[in-house]
Each structure stands twice: as structure tokens, then as C-alpha cells.
Design a protein around this motif. Sequence first.
Motif, PDB file in Angstrom:
ATOM      1  N   ARG A 127       0.821  -1.217   0.000  1.00 35.50           N
ATOM      2  CA  ARG A 127       0.000   0.000   0.000  1.00 35.50           C
ATOM      3  C   ARG A 127       0.847   1.256   0.000  1.00 35.50           C
ATOM      4  NH1 ARG A 127      -5.076  -0.274   4.065  1.00 35.50           N
ATOM      5  NH2 ARG A 127      -5.148   1.913   3.509  1.00 35.50           N
ATOM      6  N   ARG A 128       0.198   2.369  -0.376  1.00 40.45           N
ATOM      7  CA  ARG A 128       0.849   3.671  -0.206  1.00 40.45           C
ATOM      8  C   ARG A 128       1.003   3.931   1.282  1.00 40.45           C
ATOM      9  NH1 ARG A 128      -3.536   7.129  -3.283  1.00 40.45           N
ATOM     10  NH2 ARG A 128      -4.815   5.688  -2.093  1.00 40.45           N
ATOM     11  N   LEU A 129       1.979   4.778   1.632  1.00 41.26           N
ATOM     12  CA  LEU A 129       2.217   5.045   3.060  1.00 41.26           C
ATOM     13  C   LEU A 129       1.003   5.732   3.677  1.00 41.26           C
ATOM     14  CD1 LEU A 129       4.241   4.819   5.362  1.00 41.26           C
ATOM     15  CD2 LEU A 129       5.083   7.080   4.737  1.00 41.26           C
ATOM     16  N   VAL A 130       0.404   6.659   2.944  1.00 42.48           N
ATOM     17  CA  VAL A 130      -0.736   7.409   3.457  1.00 42.48           C
ATOM     18  C   VAL A 130      -1.872   7.323   2.431  1.00 42.48           C
ATOM     19  CG1 VAL A 130      -1.574   9.690   4.173  1.00 42.48           C
ATOM     20  CG2 VAL A 130       0.750   8.998   4.724  1.00 42.48           C
ATOM     21  N   GLY A 131      -3.083   7.304   2.921  1.00 46.25           N
ATOM     22  CA  GLY A 131      -4.222   7.298   2.011  1.00 46.25           C
ATOM     23  C   GLY A 131      -5.023   6.016   2.152  1.00 46.25           C
ATOM     24  N   ALA A 133      -7.179   2.537   1.256  1.00 48.27           N
ATOM     25  CA  ALA A 133      -6.840   1.369   0.442  1.00 48.27           C
ATOM     26  C   ALA A 133      -7.335   1.592  -0.978  1.00 48.27           C
ATOM     27  CB  ALA A 133      -7.493   0.126   1.042  1.00 48.27           C
ATOM     28  N   ARG A 134      -6.486   1.250  -1.958  1.00 42.10           N
ATOM     29  CA  ARG A 134      -6.906   1.396  -3.344  1.00 42.10           C
ATOM     30  C   ARG A 134      -7.728   0.186  -3.763  1.00 42.10           C
ATOM     31  NH1 ARG A 134      -1.087   3.219  -5.523  1.00 42.10           N
ATOM     32  NH2 ARG A 134      -0.559   1.591  -4.054  1.00 42.10           N
ATOM     33  N   ARG A 135      -8.311   0.301  -4.957  1.00 43.00           N
ATOM     34  CA  ARG A 135      -9.172  -0.776  -5.432  1.00 43.00           C
ATOM     35  C   ARG A 135      -8.390  -2.093  -5.524  1.00 43.00           C
ATOM     36  NH1 ARG A 135     -12.615  -0.116 -10.879  1.00 43.00           N
ATOM     37  NH2 ARG A 135     -13.016  -2.321 -11.171  1.00 43.00           N
ATOM     38  N   ALA A 136      -7.139  -1.998  -5.982  1.00 40.05           N
ATOM     39  CA  ALA A 136      -6.322  -3.218  -6.109  1.00 40.05           C
ATOM     40  C   ALA A 136      -6.144  -3.886  -4.746  1.00 40.05           C
ATOM     41  CB  ALA A 136      -4.970  -2.860  -6.713  1.00 40.05           C
ATOM     42  N   ASP A 137      -5.999  -3.064  -3.683  1.00 39.85           N
ATOM     43  CA  ASP A 137      -5.828  -3.616  -2.336  1.00 39.85           C
ATOM     44  C   ASP A 137      -7.088  -4.349  -1.892  1.00 39.85           C
ATOM     45  OD1 ASP A 137      -3.260  -2.433  -2.061  1.00 39.85           O
ATOM     46  OD2 ASP A 137      -4.216  -0.509  -1.621  1.00 39.85           O
ATOM     47  N   ARG A 138      -8.229  -3.696  -2.126  1.00 37.65           N
ATOM     48  CA  ARG A 138      -9.492  -4.312  -1.691  1.00 37.65           C
ATOM     49  C   ARG A 138      -9.777  -5.583  -2.472  1.00 37.65           C
ATOM     50  NH1 ARG A 138     -11.094   1.182  -1.884  1.00 37.65           N
ATOM     51  NH2 ARG A 138     -12.249   0.786  -3.792  1.00 37.65           N
TER      52      ARG A 138
ATOM     53  N   VAL B 145      -2.579  12.970  12.379  1.00 36.32           N
ATOM     54  CA  VAL B 145      -1.603  11.870  12.361  1.00 36.32           C
ATOM     55  C   VAL B 145      -2.305  10.532  12.590  1.00 36.32           C
ATOM     56  CG1 VAL B 145       0.407  10.878  13.521  1.00 36.32           C
ATOM     57  CG2 VAL B 145       0.325  13.322  13.055  1.00 36.32           C
ATOM     58  N   VAL B 146      -3.227  10.481  13.563  1.00 32.94           N
ATOM     59  CA  VAL B 146      -3.917   9.217  13.866  1.00 32.94           C
ATOM     60  C   VAL B 146      -4.697   8.740  12.644  1.00 32.94           C
ATOM     61  CG1 VAL B 146      -5.841   8.214  15.148  1.00 32.94           C
ATOM     62  CG2 VAL B 146      -4.069   9.462  16.356  1.00 32.94           C
ATOM     63  N   LEU B 147      -5.447   9.646  12.022  1.00 35.11           N
ATOM     64  CA  LEU B 147      -6.281   9.216  10.895  1.00 35.11           C
ATOM     65  C   LEU B 147      -5.422   8.823   9.694  1.00 35.11           C
ATOM     66  CD1 LEU B 147      -9.308  11.654  11.260  1.00 35.11           C
ATOM     67  CD2 LEU B 147      -9.100   9.286  12.011  1.00 35.11           C
ATOM     68  N   ALA B 148      -4.301   9.543   9.482  1.00 34.28           N
ATOM     69  CA  ALA B 148      -3.442   9.216   8.333  1.00 34.28           C
ATOM     70  C   ALA B 148      -2.722   7.890   8.537  1.00 34.28           C
ATOM     71  CB  ALA B 148      -2.434  10.341   8.105  1.00 34.28           C
ATOM     72  N   ALA B 149      -2.333   7.600   9.786  1.00 35.67           N
ATOM     73  CA  ALA B 149      -1.525   6.397  10.043  1.00 35.67           C
ATOM     74  C   ALA B 149      -2.378   5.218  10.497  1.00 35.67           C
ATOM     75  CB  ALA B 149      -0.452   6.709  11.083  1.00 35.67           C
ATOM     76  N   THR B 150      -3.708   5.340  10.393  1.00 34.26           N
ATOM     77  CA  THR B 150      -4.566   4.275  10.904  1.00 34.26           C
ATOM     78  C   THR B 150      -4.227   2.881  10.368  1.00 34.26           C
ATOM     79  OG1 THR B 150      -6.421   5.653  11.579  1.00 34.26           O
ATOM     80  CG2 THR B 150      -6.962   3.428  10.895  1.00 34.26           C
ATOM     81  N   PRO B 151      -3.976   2.685   9.050  1.00 34.67           N
ATOM     82  CA  PRO B 151      -3.670   1.311   8.604  1.00 34.67           C
ATOM     83  C   PRO B 151      -2.439   0.733   9.305  1.00 34.67           C
ATOM     84  CG  PRO B 151      -4.120   2.722   6.729  1.00 34.67           C
ATOM     85  CD  PRO B 151      -4.038   3.621   7.910  1.00 34.67           C
ATOM     86  N   GLN B 152      -1.391   1.545   9.452  1.00 34.77           N
ATOM     87  CA  GLN B 152      -0.175   1.051  10.101  1.00 34.77           C
ATOM     88  C   GLN B 152      -0.406   0.815  11.597  1.00 34.77           C
ATOM     89  OE1 GLN B 152      -0.182   3.573   7.917  1.00 34.77           O
ATOM     90  NE2 GLN B 152       1.248   2.980   6.302  1.00 34.77           N
ATOM     91  N   LEU B 153      -1.087   1.785  12.249  1.00 29.97           N
ATOM     92  CA  LEU B 153      -1.334   1.638  13.683  1.00 29.97           C
ATOM     93  C   LEU B 153      -2.208   0.410  13.944  1.00 29.97           C
ATOM     94  CD1 LEU B 153      -1.999   5.380  14.670  1.00 29.97           C
ATOM     95  CD2 LEU B 153       0.089   4.057  14.980  1.00 29.97           C
TER      96      LEU B 153
END
Lengths: 273, 280
Positions: A127-131, A133-138, B145-153
Motif C-alpha cells: 500500500r501507499r504510506l498514506v491514504g 486502500a486502493r481498489r487493487a488492495d481491496r 496523524v492518527v487518521l493518516a496512520a490508521t492502517p499502520q497503527l
Amino acid sequence: MPVTPEPTGPVPPHPAPTRDAETPVLWARGVTVELGGRPVLAEADLTIARGEVVAVLGANGSGKSTLVRATIGLVPRRAGTVELFGTPLERFRDRSRLGYVPQRSSNAAGVPATVREVVLSGRLARRRLVGPARRADREAADRAIELVGLTELRRRPVTELSGGQHQRTLIARALATQPDLLVMDEPLAGVDAASGQALARTVEELVEAGTSVLLVEHDLGPLAPVVDRAVVIDHGRVAFDGPPDTAPSEHVHHHPHTGEPRRLEPLPHEGVL
Amino acid sequence: MLELLDYPFMRYALAAAVVTGLTAPAIGTFLVQRRLALLGDGIGHVALTGVALGLLTGTAPVLTAVIAATLGALAIELMRTYARTSGDVALAMLFYGGIAAGVMLINLAGDSAATLNSYLFGSIVTVSPDDLTVIAILGGIVLVVVLAATPQLFAVCQDEEHARVSGVPVRWYGILIAVLAAVTITVAMRTVGLLLVSALMVVPVAAAQQVARSFRATHLLAMGLGLLAAIVGVIASFEIDTQPGPTIVLTAMLCFAVLAAARGVMTLTGRWRRRPLELG
């Protein structure tokens, strides 16, 4: 599942094969581990070729789990060399090629999470670091859920699942990253017979797609037909490396100190022993 | 009811409550997921020493508190990582040391018991415009920060080893969680106070879990309930003349009780699916 071609890095300082097709997905030599000053693993070797299914077997406390955890960097090594896809473990960054299924523990996280949320977390390496999940991820997460047969339960919290269903969720999480090497630590523990059979079928499908599998088990059970090679660990040493049907099972830990360890088959892709 | 907005201090207090109510459960959800529900409590104790140093040196207590809380959070996280065997006792020492030093230094600074009380349990009349600016900036940073890093956290708190194999720098995210918790505590200090701030990080999450079935729903609902409890708590504390901290926490507890009862009713009437579906 597409197998990406192996990028050729600098020639490693050890006599590992360098040609792409023959580069082992995992190549470990002389892995030695000490935990709390106590030797747990002594100079263990392990090689996995592309498309191979290797089972590491052994009694409780033999060091079998430690060997596998050391090869993926979860346990620090005191000595030894590990290469993943031809890259030394310390410099290995292509994490999406590695899928890991840990031992299932009863310590659930404190907040509920659905099957789909847990499986989607397996996409982090892609995945991208921020953002979001993209369609490919789902789509990859949904395919992995389908592969383990949990599509109807994907919105359920994992805490409401049976042991076998929970295990399949963890396998789907590892598969969501579309790995070239799938590492599973005791995938049959606490799993009912039907889930065990389903796991064997999943492994067969993965191997057909070119994925290699490394698993740790007490007893192969329903997985026996799909395993190409067994490595038996006894008292922290490799006691056997060969076809699973000739692997010593019950008696190996009863006579650990008598004679040379049995070594019926030469290791593939190995230099001089 | 609306006339309470005529008081400037009430407007500041309500604005601080909005920030606090959103941020505390936003980071608290990850603390609960990681089974570190009491971490906030410990950092709150350490932050009191920071407040006292601020009062003693004439510096803004919010700033010294955020520094002390962050250092305390880092110490706790490092002890958790490197000293597993004696970590428990070391943590306890840090907590008691923090509150003892805090109370003693506030005494030495010549401040009254009422001042100490306002930091321990919150006070709606003490939020200054300067405080509000700091609270809004810090709270905004924590939320983003919390909302942006939610997948990692989520990955780190759900399964640390799997996250590590996936290439997530687990140790850095552990430190990030501790630092975000420390900053949140400073943000919440004026509203709920240092001794009860941990409750606002944990109770809304526990309440949301009664009805939510996914992590995302739990996270968002907890933030909503935190916001509700903080606003209702501040208004109630003005109306019935109580300290805001206990009022907010009891409001959150009431949310928990109502949602737990609702879940109980749903379970009894069979509308709550709990049985695992056995598929082949």
C-alpha cells in the motif's frame, strides 16, 4: 498469482546460486540462535527452492519454530547467513514477496476487527504510506478471503469465528500481499479436520501458481501429501532433511545424542558440505 | 441553556471539550487494541510533574506538561521494549514518582490546593485563549496523524509480529502511539484533568464496542461518544457546579451502560448474531 522476475543484486559473498531461475527463495546457512544466553539453535541450514513446499518438523522446544522465525528476522541470529530471494535478510526490503502466518494465539486484540479488516492489513507492504486502500488492495483482500472460503463471513468480527476460521483469516491476510514465499507457523494447531483439508487444497493451488511454502508443524496430518521435503529439528540441530515419508517421527527426540544425525538426501542447491 | 455561551470562559471550555472529546478516543482506540488501556493513566501522572515545573518556573504549564508527558511516554515505551522482566515495577515507579514530584513541586511553587485540584480533575474556568490555541493546534496534529496512520497503527496493534514481517517499522510506530497519547493527555488536561484523562481514552471505546462489530465502526463511534460525553459533561458541570473531569467521565460511563443494556436486549431478542457459521 504472477511470480515477478528476480532482480539480480550484487553477487553474495557465499556460494549461493545466482541464476534467476535457480536462486532459492530462502537460503540459510549456519543459523545459530541464543535466547536469554541459552543455545536454542546450532548451525542450522535451510534451503527452499521456487515452488517447493518444505515442512520443518520437531518436538516441542526442539527449535523448529525458532529456525523459521530467525530466517524471516523475527528472532535475532547469533551467527549464520540468511538470504531471501538472493538478498541478504538485513537488506531485504521487498516485503510484499513474503507472507507470514504466525502461531494463532488466544490473546485477541482489545478491539473487534472484521475478517476483511484483518485481511486488508496484510496489504501494508504493497500500500501507499498514506491514504485509503486502493481498489487493487481491496480486490486482493477479497480474492484471498475467497481462496480460504470465508467470503460469507468477511464482515464478521474475528472473535466470533471458530479456531479453523480464525486460522484461515490469518492465512488470507498472508495471501493478500500475493507472496512468493508463504511462511506458516503451526497452521494446523486448533484447526478442525475440514479446515485442515481446505488448507492442503489451498497450498496445492498456491504451488501451482509458483508460490513456495515453508511451514512449521508437529505432525503433517492432512498436509502430508502436499509437502515436498521435511526438515526435522532435534535439540536445536537439523537431524534430517529429505522426503517427508522417510522422516523420522516419534523416536527422533528419544535418542538425540547417539550417532550422527541422519541425512538421507543432499540439500538442493548446496555447495560442498 | 444557550445563555451559557455568553460567558467567554464557557466558550473556551466547550471548544477545548470538543477537541478533547474527539482526540482522546481517537488514540485511545489503539491503546485498547494494544491492551495498553492504562498507559494513558501512567503518562498523566508523569505530566503532573511537567505542570509543576511550569508553575515553578513561570512557564506555561501546558508546554512543560507536553514535554514531560512525551519524555515519560518514551521512557515507558522503551521500558516495555527492552526491560520486559522488570518493566512492570519500573512503570509503577515512574507513575508514583511522577505524581509525588508533581504534588511536591506545586506545593513548593506556593500554589494552592485548588490549583492542584484543577489540574488533577479539570476546571472549566481556567481555559485561557492561549491555552485554547495550544490545545487546538496539538489536538489537530494528533487527529491528522492518527487518521493518516490508521492502517499502520491498526496492523501494529493487531499483530506486532505480522506487521514486522510486512516491513512496518514496529518500534517507531510504538513510539508514535506513546507520543500521541502523551500529547492527547496534555490537550485533555484542562478539561478532564490528569487523573481522569485515561478514562476518556478508554470508556468511549468500551462503550462503542458494545454495538460496533468492526474496528472502523468502533473507532468512529468512540470518537462520537467521546465528543458527546465531553460536551454534555462540561455543560452539566456548569449547570450543577461540579468539576468537569468527573462529570465527563460519568457521562461516558452512562453511555457505556446504555449501550451495554441495548446489546443485552438485542441478544435476548435474538437480533444479535453470535453463532459462528460453519462453512466447509
